[in-house]
Design a protein around this motif. Structure first.
Motif, PDB file in Angstrom:
ATOM      1  N   ASP A  18      -4.686   5.686  -9.306  1.00 54.83           N
ATOM      2  CA  ASP A  18      -5.056   4.570  -8.432  1.00 54.83           C
ATOM      3  C   ASP A  18      -3.996   4.431  -7.338  1.00 54.83           C
ATOM      4  O   ASP A  18      -2.820   4.244  -7.632  1.00 54.83           O
ATOM      5  CB  ASP A  18      -5.116   3.287  -9.272  1.00 54.83           C
ATOM      6  CG  ASP A  18      -5.769   2.171  -8.483  1.00 54.83           C
ATOM      7  OD1 ASP A  18      -5.973   2.364  -7.257  1.00 54.83           O
ATOM      8  OD2 ASP A  18      -6.054   1.124  -9.075  1.00 54.83           O
ATOM      9  N   TYR A  44      -3.959   2.127  -5.177  1.00 55.92           N
ATOM     10  CA  TYR A  44      -4.006   0.760  -4.671  1.00 55.92           C
ATOM     11  C   TYR A  44      -2.635   0.239  -4.232  1.00 55.92           C
ATOM     12  O   TYR A  44      -2.494  -0.360  -3.170  1.00 55.92           O
ATOM     13  CB  TYR A  44      -4.598  -0.160  -5.748  1.00 55.92           C
ATOM     14  CG  TYR A  44      -4.828  -1.572  -5.262  1.00 55.92           C
ATOM     15  CD1 TYR A  44      -5.974  -1.909  -4.537  1.00 55.92           C
ATOM     16  CD2 TYR A  44      -3.894  -2.579  -5.534  1.00 55.92           C
ATOM     17  CE1 TYR A  44      -6.180  -3.198  -4.091  1.00 55.92           C
ATOM     18  CE2 TYR A  44      -4.084  -3.872  -5.077  1.00 55.92           C
ATOM     19  CZ  TYR A  44      -5.234  -4.175  -4.351  1.00 55.92           C
ATOM     20  OH  TYR A  44      -5.428  -5.451  -3.909  1.00 55.92           O
ATOM     21  N   ALA A  74     -12.027   5.565  -1.131  1.00 56.89           N
ATOM     22  CA  ALA A  74     -11.649   5.667  -2.545  1.00 56.89           C
ATOM     23  C   ALA A  74     -12.255   6.907  -3.199  1.00 56.89           C
ATOM     24  O   ALA A  74     -11.612   7.545  -4.038  1.00 56.89           O
ATOM     25  CB  ALA A  74     -12.086   4.407  -3.284  1.00 56.89           C
ATOM     26  N   GLN A 103      -8.522  11.571  -0.058  1.00 57.12           N
ATOM     27  CA  GLN A 103      -7.817  10.281  -0.009  1.00 57.12           C
ATOM     28  C   GLN A 103      -6.296  10.472  -0.048  1.00 57.12           C
ATOM     29  O   GLN A 103      -5.552   9.742   0.606  1.00 57.12           O
ATOM     30  CB  GLN A 103      -8.246   9.387  -1.175  1.00 57.12           C
ATOM     31  CG  GLN A 103      -7.708   7.964  -1.038  1.00 57.12           C
ATOM     32  CD  GLN A 103      -7.872   7.160  -2.319  1.00 57.12           C
ATOM     33  OE1 GLN A 103      -8.309   7.678  -3.338  1.00 57.12           O
ATOM     34  NE2 GLN A 103      -7.543   5.891  -2.251  1.00 57.12           N
TER      35      GLN A 103
END
Lengths: 236, 415
Positions: free
Chosen positions: A3, A5, A194, A199
């Motif tokens: 992830d 994020y 995502a 990415q």
């Protein structure tokens, strides 16, 4: 799947906070220290001085005179850097004034990034050579390498979109969606980003850019703010 | 180095950190533009002889003690802590720099290495490592400011002995004093150096111009500035300021001494009188036709060395050329000249300290520049430059006469 994020959201906010607060702090610190009372002018004085101050700051005449090759790279580097800042602002929304030269985002179809890469490579390799090697400190290499990584990863996305026959799967609209969500403080990473197999390139670009922003107020890049007042002192 | 000493050094450093100084220390991008600007590097190409290297000695301490970067990530900026070894480096940096500010002209930001070296010089005073002769000379000047009537009488007697020599250069008519002292409401208070070479030609010129002038009791030279002690610099200048105010003079004309001129003209703030260099005074007399010169008195080609503190740092540039145009038709400019002129290599206190070997080696580029003019007379308008250039002419066997502008003018006066 990892992830990303943290890098794409909290670290970006952190980086901008450090960047703005850091610069503000530096400038406030300067404003609260005593002024220089006597002149530090270099003669002969030339009139109108404001014109020479601006020219000294933005056209680097002393570099042009004494190191013309370096001057070409420095001018190209700074102009390309400025164009890319404008390009990133256009990733937030259309800015009419930037469209004086009608273009798609980014201006230059990838060549601004190429210019910056070439200039950064030149500036970096220049430091490996004497006498510049001996006057350099780790910060000088760190910044150039950091910028080179940032430009290469950012350039990759743009170059793929412009020049690859397959294009790049993340579009300008996706960037805009992501950046708008960040600005409206409702951060969301669009699915296209995502889910993209590319990415990682975008994450790397953001990561290096974050580091650059965090580092900015504590580094020699503060010359972007001090070049004008210092040149003013020299012109009297 | 003990903690107390470090603490005192840090306080000294902190006191020098005004707005400009912080910007000078923050801004350098180590582009290296200044490398070739320094005459020391041009003569002896070693990295320690560059402006950026000297400034980095101070900048690395600044980062360690006053910057977030140096506190968090020391090695990034190669920051350093105070130690005895660092004090040695500070000395080498401060006293291999003549404070000519040629590098300031080259720097894209206009960073003033002389300013950064003023931190270095003050740290050396705090560390008790400054060249003691400079402090001693500065103290002597200050002491003279407190002198009593007896010293003044001695000075007056000494000056009166110069009268014959002044009259040889210009026959004074009328009953006025040849070298006047203590003249109330004088137009010009002339501040000379402790040496008759700085008084006789100037007296002849001012008498020839029919000027109402007065000779200052004090010598112009400011050793406080050389050693980088702001308090002493001010005290030394203040003696002359007080005298000028007491006599209510219109103008203070500083003899051919670059540092004295720059300190009085640009670093003492607003003063109730005008401050000029004696070069400007002569130029004015010529413009107004108050003196006339005989060009036949000078034979052979002549060049002019722009003293750094007078020209690039003081603004007296074209007046010198104007004077020379009245002296000779065989003037040859040095290349480069004006703000780009190479420093003579004797500034920043180096001539006063001695340091002859360093001064000669570090000014090789100056000797070559002078030699290339193929002139017979090397003129200048600064005591330091004059001494250094005379040494250079001897050392490099240039076979030229080094002359002050004032002395050339006095010899060429049309009677």
């Amino acid at each position: 799947m990892i992830d990303y994020y943290f890098i794409m959201v909290p670290m970006v906010y952190l980086a901008f906070a450090v960047f703005f607060i850091g610069i503000l702090f530096q400038i406030l610190k300067l404003l609260t220290t005593p002024r220089q009372l006597t002149t530090l002018q270099i003669f002969p004085a030339k009139k109108p001085s404001w014109l020479y101050i601006l020219a000294d700051t933005f056209l680097l005449p002393t570099v042009r005179k004494h190191k013309p090759v370096l001057w070409v790279f420095l001018m190209l580097y700074h102009i390309a850097f400025l164009l890319l800042i404008f390009g990133h602002i256009e990733l937030i929304s259309d800015i009419r004034i930037f469209q004086i030269i009608p273009h798609e985002v980014f201006l230059g179809k990838g060549f601004v990034g190429v210019t910056l890469t070439v200039c950064l490579t030149y500036l970096l390799f220049r430091r490996f050579k004497s006498p510049y090697r001996e006057i350099s400190v780790p910060e000088d290499f760190f910044l150039l390498i950091l910028l080179l990584f940032t430009v290469l990863s950012g350039g990759h996305m743009n170059w793929a979109a412009n020049w690859s026959e397959y294009g790049f799967d993340i579009s300008i609209e996706d960037y805009r969606e992501y950046l708008s969500s960040m600005i409206s403080l409702k951060p969301a990473i669009p699915e296209m980003i995502a889910d993209s197999p590319h990415q990682i390139i975008m994450v790397l670009h953001i990561f290096f850019a974050n580091l650059f922003l965090i580092f900015f107020p504590f580094s020699k890049i503060m010359h972007s703010f001090f070049a004008l007042p210092l040149n003013k002192l020299r012109r009297g | 180095m003990d903690q107390n000493k470090k603490k005192n050094l840090l306080e000294t450093f902190d006191a020098k950190l005004n707005r400009v100084m912080r910007m000078y220390l923050d801004t350098c991008s180590r582009c290296g533009m200044c490398v070739e600007a320094c005459h020391v590097y041009a003569s002896m190409p070693e990295i320690k002889n560059t402006a950026v290297f000297r400034a980095e000695v101070i900048r690395k301490l600044f980062k360690r003690y006053f910057k977030t970067q140096g506190k968090i990530w020391r090695s990034l900026g190669d920051s350093t802590t105070f130690s005895d070894n660092i004090v040695d480096n500070i000395y080498d940096a401060a006293y291999s720099c003549t404070g000519c500010r040629r590098c300031t002209v080259y720097c894209p930001f206009g960073i003033d290495t002389q300013m950064i070296m003023s931190i270095a010089k003050l740290l050396l005073i705090e560390a008790d490592r400054e060249p003691k002769v400079l402090t001693m000379l500065a103290d002597m000047s200050i002491q003279k400011g407190k002198a009593d009537e007896a010293t003044r009488e001695n000075f007056a007697t000494a000056v009166s002995k110069l009268e014959t020599e002044v009259i040889e250069k210009w026959r004074k008519t009328g009953g006025e004093e040849v070298v006047p002292l203590d003249v109330q409401d004088a137009n010009v208070l002339y501040v000379a150096l402790a040496g008759k070479h700085s008084i006789i030609p100037a007296a002849a010129i001012m008498n020839a111009a029919g000027e109402k002038w007065s000779l200052s009791y004090y010598e112009a030279v400011n050793f406080g500035a050389f050693v980088g002690n702001p308090q002493k610099t001010k005290e030394i200048s203040q003696r002359i300021i007080d005298e000028a105010i007491r006599l209510k003079v219109k103008e203070v004309s500083i003899c051919e001494c670059g540092t004295a001129y720059r300190v009085m003209r640009h670093q003492m703030g607003e003063l109730p009188f005008k401050v000029v260099s004696f070069v400007e005074t002569i130029a004015r007399y010529l413009k107004h036709g108050r003196i006339k010169l005989d060009k036949s008195k000078i034979s052979g080609r002549l060049t002019y060395h722009d003293p750094c503190q007078l020209a690039r740092n003081g603004g007296v540039i074209e007046d010198a050329r104007y004077i020379i145009s009245h002296l000779t038709d065989e003037f040859v400019e040095m290349t480069p000249n004006r703000e780009y002129n190479w420093c003579c290599g004797g500034g920043g206190g180096l001539v006063a300290i001695g340091e002859k070997e360093f001064r000669m080696k570090s000014a090789k580029v100056k000797a070559e520049q002078v030699k290339a003019t193929e002139t017979k007379i090397l003129s200048t308008a600064c005591e330091n430059c004059h001494t250094q250039l005379t040494d250079l002419v001897g050392f490099y066997e240039l076979g030229m006469d080094v002359k002050f502008l004032s002395s050339l003018i006095a010899d060429a006066l049309v009677q």
